[in-house]
Motif scaffolding. Structure first.
Motif, short mmCIF file in Angstrom:
data_model
loop_
_atom_site.label_atom_id
_atom_site.label_comp_id
_atom_site.label_asym_id
_atom_site.label_seq_id
_atom_site.Cartn_x
_atom_site.Cartn_y
_atom_site.Cartn_z
N LEU A 178 8.85 -27.02 -28.84
CA LEU A 178 9.62 -25.95 -29.45
C LEU A 178 10.28 -26.42 -30.73
CD1 LEU A 178 11.01 -23.20 -29.56
CD2 LEU A 178 12.76 -24.12 -28.01
N TRP A 179 10.91 -27.58 -30.68
CA TRP A 179 11.66 -28.08 -31.83
C TRP A 179 10.73 -28.25 -33.04
CZ3 TRP A 179 15.78 -32.48 -31.21
CH2 TRP A 179 16.53 -32.59 -32.39
N GLU A 180 9.60 -28.91 -32.83
CA GLU A 180 8.72 -29.17 -33.95
C GLU A 180 8.04 -27.89 -34.43
OE1 GLU A 180 6.39 -32.64 -33.88
OE2 GLU A 180 8.14 -33.87 -33.40
N GLY A 181 7.69 -27.01 -33.49
CA GLY A 181 7.06 -25.76 -33.89
C GLY A 181 8.01 -24.84 -34.63
N ILE A 182 9.25 -24.75 -34.17
CA ILE A 182 10.20 -23.84 -34.80
C ILE A 182 10.63 -24.38 -36.16
CG2 ILE A 182 12.41 -24.70 -33.91
CD1 ILE A 182 11.27 -21.01 -34.05
N GLN A 183 10.66 -25.71 -36.31
CA GLN A 183 10.98 -26.27 -37.63
C GLN A 183 9.89 -25.93 -38.64
OE1 GLN A 183 13.96 -30.07 -37.38
NE2 GLN A 183 11.79 -30.50 -37.23
N LEU A 184 8.64 -25.90 -38.19
CA LEU A 184 7.54 -25.53 -39.07
C LEU A 184 7.69 -24.07 -39.50
CD1 LEU A 184 4.93 -26.40 -40.44
CD2 LEU A 184 3.71 -25.74 -38.36
N GLN A 185 8.03 -23.19 -38.56
CA GLN A 185 8.24 -21.79 -38.92
C GLN A 185 9.42 -21.65 -39.88
OE1 GLN A 185 8.01 -18.79 -35.74
NE2 GLN A 185 7.33 -20.43 -34.36
N TRP A 186 10.46 -22.46 -39.67
CA TRP A 186 11.63 -22.42 -40.55
C TRP A 186 11.26 -22.82 -41.98
CZ3 TRP A 186 13.70 -27.21 -42.44
CH2 TRP A 186 14.80 -27.06 -43.28
N LEU A 187 10.34 -23.78 -42.13
CA LEU A 187 9.91 -24.17 -43.47
C LEU A 187 9.27 -23.00 -44.20
CD1 LEU A 187 8.41 -27.69 -42.67
CD2 LEU A 187 10.45 -27.23 -44.07
N TYR A 188 8.56 -22.15 -43.46
CA TYR A 188 7.92 -20.98 -44.07
C TYR A 188 8.92 -19.84 -44.33
CZ TYR A 188 3.11 -22.63 -43.46
OH TYR A 188 1.93 -23.33 -43.55
N ALA A 189 9.88 -19.68 -43.43
CA ALA A 189 10.80 -18.54 -43.54
C ALA A 189 12.23 -18.97 -43.23
CB ALA A 189 10.36 -17.42 -42.60
N PRO A 190 12.83 -19.80 -44.09
CA PRO A 190 14.17 -20.33 -43.80
C PRO A 190 15.26 -19.27 -43.76
CG PRO A 190 13.51 -20.81 -46.07
CD PRO A 190 12.30 -20.28 -45.36
N ASP A 191 14.98 -18.08 -44.33
CA ASP A 191 15.97 -17.02 -44.29
C ASP A 191 15.95 -16.23 -42.98
OD1 ASP A 191 13.42 -16.16 -45.05
OD2 ASP A 191 14.21 -14.31 -45.95
N ARG A 192 14.87 -16.41 -42.20
CA ARG A 192 14.74 -15.64 -40.95
C ARG A 192 14.69 -16.49 -39.69
NH1 ARG A 192 10.60 -13.51 -44.02
NH2 ARG A 192 9.01 -14.13 -42.51
N ILE A 193 14.30 -17.74 -39.84
CA ILE A 193 14.13 -18.62 -38.67
C ILE A 193 15.14 -19.76 -38.72
CG2 ILE A 193 12.55 -20.19 -37.48
CD1 ILE A 193 11.69 -17.28 -37.33
N HIS A 194 15.76 -20.03 -37.59
CA HIS A 194 16.71 -21.15 -37.51
C HIS A 194 16.40 -21.96 -36.26
CE1 HIS A 194 19.06 -19.66 -40.87
NE2 HIS A 194 18.96 -18.46 -40.33
N ALA A 195 16.02 -23.20 -36.48
CA ALA A 195 15.62 -24.06 -35.37
C ALA A 195 16.74 -24.24 -34.36
CB ALA A 195 15.15 -25.41 -35.89
N ALA A 196 17.96 -24.42 -34.84
CA ALA A 196 19.08 -24.65 -33.93
C ALA A 196 19.28 -23.47 -32.98
CB ALA A 196 20.36 -24.91 -34.73
N ASP A 197 19.15 -22.25 -33.51
CA ASP A 197 19.33 -21.06 -32.66
C ASP A 197 18.23 -20.98 -31.59
OD1 ASP A 197 21.49 -20.40 -34.19
OD2 ASP A 197 20.46 -18.85 -35.36
N ALA A 198 16.99 -21.30 -31.98
CA ALA A 198 15.89 -21.25 -31.02
C ALA A 198 16.06 -22.30 -29.93
CB ALA A 198 14.56 -21.45 -31.75
N LEU A 199 16.47 -23.50 -30.32
CA LEU A 199 16.71 -24.56 -29.33
C LEU A 199 17.84 -24.17 -28.39
CD1 LEU A 199 16.38 -27.85 -31.39
CD2 LEU A 199 15.02 -27.20 -29.41
N ARG A 200 18.91 -23.61 -28.95
CA ARG A 200 20.04 -23.23 -28.11
C ARG A 200 19.62 -22.16 -27.10
NH1 ARG A 200 23.99 -25.85 -26.59
NH2 ARG A 200 22.79 -25.35 -24.72
N ALA A 201 18.79 -21.21 -27.54
CA ALA A 201 18.33 -20.15 -26.63
C ALA A 201 17.49 -20.73 -25.49
CB ALA A 201 17.53 -19.11 -27.41
N TYR A 202 16.61 -21.69 -25.82
CA TYR A 202 15.78 -22.30 -24.78
C TYR A 202 16.64 -23.10 -23.80
CZ TYR A 202 12.66 -25.44 -22.34
OH TYR A 202 12.02 -26.15 -21.36
#
Length: 217
Positions: A178-202
């Motif tokens: 999750l961490w590595e995948g969500i960071q990749l998404q964040w690189l594409y859309a830093p205004d919409r994706i936040h790795a910390a929020d996704a990790l906290r939710a999991y």
């Protein structure tokens, strides 16, 4: 061995060589993070370190070899200290920071170094190919991450905070993915994706909050 003791402290040429390597890695870390790997040259890094190109190549024969040293330094330093400080800012200085809180804080701090996160993402994907210089680094890193997080989740289970049915080893592998995948998404859309929020939710799905009266350990 106590390297800080008079007897154990490195001296002479070895100490100078180790210090020079550290200086080179520091400059490469800074340059790769701000300018990117492709846009940085060994000659420029040598100049920033105040040494000749041949001197740099005495320590690191190629830019890829230097990049691997930068990646190892990344795991040792960058956001870990900042994350711990951010997490404990308003906490009792003697209280240990829970591993899940530290993980989320580090993910948030990683947003300050997007260039290095992008480099890491590219190399971790390239590293699956045979003969890639980063393959062994990433094999060791993933083994270490899974083992470390498995131990942390097992400790959470021992404390009665791991939700029923959650396997520590699977939770560890999942959080790495999750961490590595969500960071990749964040690189594409830093205004919409936040790795910390996704990790906290999991983590909220698998770990019972200390304030949760309905804990189902």
């Amino acid at each position: 061995m106590d390297t800080d003791s008079p007897a154990g402290r490195a001296r002479g040429p070895y100490a100078k060589s180790a210090e020079r390597r550290r200086q080179i890695v520091d400059e490469a870390y800074r340059m790769f993070s701000t300018r990117g790997y492709q846009a940085s040259s060994l000659r420029e890094i040598a100049g920033a370190a105040g040494i000749s190109l041949s001197n740099l190549q005495h320590h690191f024969a190629s830019k890829e070899e230097l990049l691997l040293a930068v990646l190892e330094r990344r795991d040792e330093t960058p956001a870990a200290e900042t994350a711990a400080a951010d997490t404990a800012e308003n906490a009792d200085e003697n209280a240990a920071v829970p591993f899940d809180a530290a993980m989320v804080a580090r993910a948030a701090a990683n947003e300050r170094i997007p260039g290095l996160i992008a480099l890491y993402s590219v190399l971790s994907a390239e590293g699956v190919t045979d003969g890639h210089p980063g393959r062994e680094f990433f094999l060791r890193r993933y083994d270490s991450l899974r083992a470390g997080y498995t131990a942390e989740f097992e400790e959470v289970r021992r404390q009665g905070r791991l939700r029923s049915g959650v396997d520590p080893a699977m939770a560890a592998a999942s959080v790495v993915a999750l961490w590595e995948g969500i960071q990749l998404q964040w690189l594409y859309a830093p205004d919409r994706i936040h790795a910390a929020d996704a990790l906290r939710a999991y983590l909220d799905l698998v770990i019972v909050s200390a304030d949760d009266e309905g804990a189902d350990a």
